[in-house]
Design a protein around this motif. Structure first.
Motif, mmCIF file in Angstrom:
data_model
loop_
_atom_site.group_PDB
_atom_site.id
_atom_site.type_symbol
_atom_site.label_atom_id
_atom_site.label_comp_id
_atom_site.label_asym_id
_atom_site.label_seq_id
_atom_site.Cartn_x
_atom_site.Cartn_y
_atom_site.Cartn_z
ATOM 1 N N THR A 166 -6.429 -2.252 10.181
ATOM 2 C CA THR A 166 -7.811 -2.687 9.987
ATOM 3 C C THR A 166 -8.740 -2.184 11.089
ATOM 4 N N ASN A 167 -8.210 -1.398 12.046
ATOM 5 C CA ASN A 167 -9.092 -0.747 13.011
ATOM 6 C C ASN A 167 -10.124 0.097 12.261
ATOM 7 N N HIS A 168 -11.339 0.082 12.708
ATOM 8 C CA HIS A 168 -12.451 0.868 12.151
ATOM 9 C C HIS A 168 -13.006 0.287 10.853
ATOM 10 N N LEU A 169 -12.376 -0.742 10.290
ATOM 11 C CA LEU A 169 -12.839 -1.259 9.007
ATOM 12 C C LEU A 169 -13.792 -2.431 9.197
ATOM 13 N N ASP A 170 -14.821 -2.505 8.350
ATOM 14 C CA ASP A 170 -15.674 -3.680 8.366
ATOM 15 C C ASP A 170 -14.912 -4.843 7.738
ATOM 16 N N ILE A 171 -15.472 -6.057 7.892
ATOM 17 C CA ILE A 171 -14.722 -7.250 7.512
ATOM 18 C C ILE A 171 -14.377 -7.254 6.025
ATOM 19 N N ARG A 172 -15.271 -6.743 5.174
ATOM 20 C CA ARG A 172 -14.993 -6.721 3.727
ATOM 21 C C ARG A 172 -13.775 -5.866 3.427
ATOM 22 N N HIS A 173 -13.712 -4.685 4.031
ATOM 23 C CA HIS A 173 -12.582 -3.801 3.768
ATOM 24 C C HIS A 173 -11.315 -4.274 4.494
ATOM 25 N N GLN A 174 -11.466 -4.966 5.631
ATOM 26 C CA GLN A 174 -10.297 -5.572 6.259
ATOM 27 C C GLN A 174 -9.620 -6.536 5.297
ATOM 28 N N LEU A 175 -10.405 -7.442 4.726
ATOM 29 C CA LEU A 175 -9.845 -8.435 3.814
ATOM 30 C C LEU A 175 -9.261 -7.780 2.572
ATOM 31 N N SER A 176 -9.934 -6.747 2.063
ATOM 32 C CA SER A 176 -9.452 -6.052 0.874
ATOM 33 C C SER A 176 -8.121 -5.368 1.132
ATOM 34 N N LEU A 178 -5.892 -5.916 3.607
ATOM 35 C CA LEU A 178 -4.820 -6.861 3.919
ATOM 36 C C LEU A 178 -4.360 -7.589 2.659
ATOM 37 N N GLY A 179 -5.295 -7.911 1.765
ATOM 38 C CA GLY A 179 -4.903 -8.534 0.497
ATOM 39 C C GLY A 179 -4.053 -7.601 -0.341
ATOM 40 N N LEU A 180 -4.442 -6.310 -0.381
ATOM 41 C CA LEU A 180 -3.664 -5.315 -1.120
ATOM 42 C C LEU A 180 -2.262 -5.196 -0.546
ATOM 43 N N VAL A 181 -2.159 -5.114 0.772
ATOM 44 C CA VAL A 181 -0.862 -4.950 1.432
ATOM 45 C C VAL A 181 0.031 -6.154 1.155
ATOM 46 N N ARG A 182 -0.529 -7.350 1.248
ATOM 47 C CA ARG A 182 0.273 -8.561 1.016
ATOM 48 C C ARG A 182 0.793 -8.627 -0.412
ATOM 49 N N ALA A 183 0.059 -8.042 -1.351
ATOM 50 C CA ALA A 183 0.449 -8.118 -2.761
ATOM 51 C C ALA A 183 1.477 -7.059 -3.163
ATOM 52 N N LEU A 184 1.733 -6.079 -2.300
ATOM 53 C CA LEU A 184 2.672 -5.019 -2.651
ATOM 54 C C LEU A 184 4.093 -5.571 -2.769
ATOM 55 N N PRO A 185 4.842 -5.156 -3.784
ATOM 56 C CA PRO A 185 6.210 -5.651 -3.971
ATOM 57 C C PRO A 185 7.222 -4.870 -3.126
ATOM 58 N N ILE A 186 6.899 -4.649 -1.859
ATOM 59 C CA ILE A 186 7.753 -3.878 -0.966
ATOM 60 C C ILE A 186 7.795 -4.581 0.385
ATOM 61 N N THR A 187 8.628 -4.075 1.278
ATOM 62 C CA THR A 187 8.687 -4.584 2.648
ATOM 63 C C THR A 187 7.565 -3.958 3.461
ATOM 64 N N VAL A 188 6.845 -4.803 4.202
ATOM 65 C CA VAL A 188 5.732 -4.339 5.034
ATOM 66 C C VAL A 188 5.969 -4.794 6.471
ATOM 67 N N VAL A 189 5.861 -3.843 7.401
ATOM 68 C CA VAL A 189 5.876 -4.166 8.834
ATOM 69 C C VAL A 189 4.528 -3.716 9.377
ATOM 70 N N ILE A 190 3.756 -4.652 9.914
ATOM 71 C CA ILE A 190 2.371 -4.376 10.269
ATOM 72 C C ILE A 190 2.064 -4.860 11.681
ATOM 73 N N ALA A 191 1.656 -3.933 12.536
ATOM 74 C CA ALA A 191 1.203 -4.291 13.882
ATOM 75 C C ALA A 191 -0.239 -4.766 13.772
ATOM 76 N N LEU A 192 -0.522 -5.921 14.350
ATOM 77 C CA LEU A 192 -1.837 -6.537 14.214
ATOM 78 C C LEU A 192 -2.428 -6.857 15.572
#
Length: 254
Positions: A166-176, A178-192
Motif C-alpha cells: 500500500t506504499n504510494h497508494l491513497d486510502i481508497r486504493h489501499q482499502l481496495s 487489501l480487500g482484494l488480497v484478503r479475498a484471494l483463495p491463496i496463501t498471502v504473506v504481506i509485510a505491513l
C-alpha cells in the motif's frame, strides 16, 4: 501448498539481517509481517521468493527444497510484489502485466486467448484497465504499484508475497487492494507498515533485529507490551462498537 523457512540467516558486512528464522505458512492464510525499519522484512520476503539464497538454512516449497527446483516451477507457485513501484521499461501497462504469464509460455506453448483473459481480469481487479495502453514509466507511484500487483495476479500463484503493497497508494486504493488480497483463495504473506492493517490478518509475525520474536493471531501478538517493546509506542487496543473489529490507538512512549 506450504512455504517453509528453515533456520534462515542472512548477513551483510558482518551485520546479521536475519537470524535463524523458522516460519511455516498455513495454506490459504493471510500472514502479516511487521517490524521496525531494518528488521529484515524485505530480505525475508526476497529469500522466500527465491530471489536471494540465505547464508544458512533452507526454504521449502511444499515437500521439497526450493533450491532443487527449476526457476520456472517456482515462478508458477510464488509471486512477489516488491516496494519499488516505478519502472524505466518503455513498455505499456498491458505488456507489463502480461509478463506475469511468462512462466507458462514456451516455444511449444505460445500466447493464448486464455492468457489474454487472465491479464484483462488482473487489470480490472486492481482498477487500471483504463490505463492499459499507457507507457508504464509515465505512471504515478500508486499507479505503478497497482501494475505490479496486477502482474503478480496474472502469474496466478499459489503463494503471493507482498512487501508493503500500500506504499504510494491513497486510502481508497489501499482499502481496495487489501480487500482484494484478503479475498484471494491463496496463501498471502504481506509485510505491513500500518499495524491496524495487520489486525485483519489471520496471523502476524513480528520481526525485531532480524529475529522472529512472536507469531500468532493478531489479538494475541499485538499486545500493548509487545508494541511498546518492539516499536517504542504505547497502544490502546479498542473494539468497534458496530462490528467488534479491533483497532489500535497509539501514543508516544516516554
Amino acid at each position: 501448498m506450504k512455504l517453509s523457512a528453515r533456520n534462515i540467516s542472512w548477513q551483510v558486512n558482518g551485520r546479521q539481517l536475519l537470524d535463524n528464522i523458522r516460519l511455516e505458512t498455513v495454506p490459504g492464510e493471510n500472514l502479516g509481517l511487521i517490524g521496525p525499519n531494518g528488521s529484515g522484512k524485505t530480505t525475508l520476503l526476497r529469500i522466500l521468493a527465491g530471489l536471494q539464497k540465505p547464508h544458512t538454512g533452507d526454504v521449502w516449497l511444499g515437500d521439497q527444497s526450493m533450491y532443487r527446483m527449476r526457476q520456472r516451477h517456482i515462478a508458477r507457485s510464488i509471486a512477489l510484489v516488491e516496494q519499488q513501484a516505478m519502472a524505466s521499461d518503455r513498455i505499456s501497462v498491458h505488456q507489463a502485466v502480461s509478463l506475469g504469464r511468462t512462466p507458462y509460455l514456451s516455444p511449444m506453448r505460445g500466447w493464448s486467448p486464455q492468457d489474454e483473459a487472465i491479464v484483462s481480469r488482473a487489470l480490472y481487479d486492481v482498477g487500471i484497465e483504463p490505463l492499459k495502453t499507457r507507457p508504464w514509466h509515465t505512471l504515478s507511484g500508486g499507479e505503478g504499484q497497482r501494475v505490479q500487483i496486477a502482474r503478480a495476479l496474472a502469474q496466478q500463484p499459489d503463494i503471493l508475497l507482498l512487501d508493503e503493497p500500500t506504499n504510494h497508494l491513497d486510502i481508497r486504493h489501499q482499502l481496495s487492494i487489501l480487500g482484494l488480497v484478503r479475498a484471494l483463495p491463496i496463501t498471502v504473506v504481506i509485510a505491513l507498515h500500518d499495524l491496524n492493517q495487520a489486525m485483519d490478518c489471520d496471523r502476524v509475525g513480528v520481526l525485531e533485529d532480524g529475529r522472529l520474536v512472536d507469531i500468532g493471531p493478531p489479538e494475541e501478538v499485538l499486545t500493548p507490551h509487545r508494541l511498546r517493546r518492539t516499536f517504542g509506542v504505547h497502544a490502546d487496543v479498542l473494539a468497534n462498537a458496530q462490528d467488534q473489529r479491533h483497532y489500535m490507538r497509539f501514543r508516544q512512549a516516554v
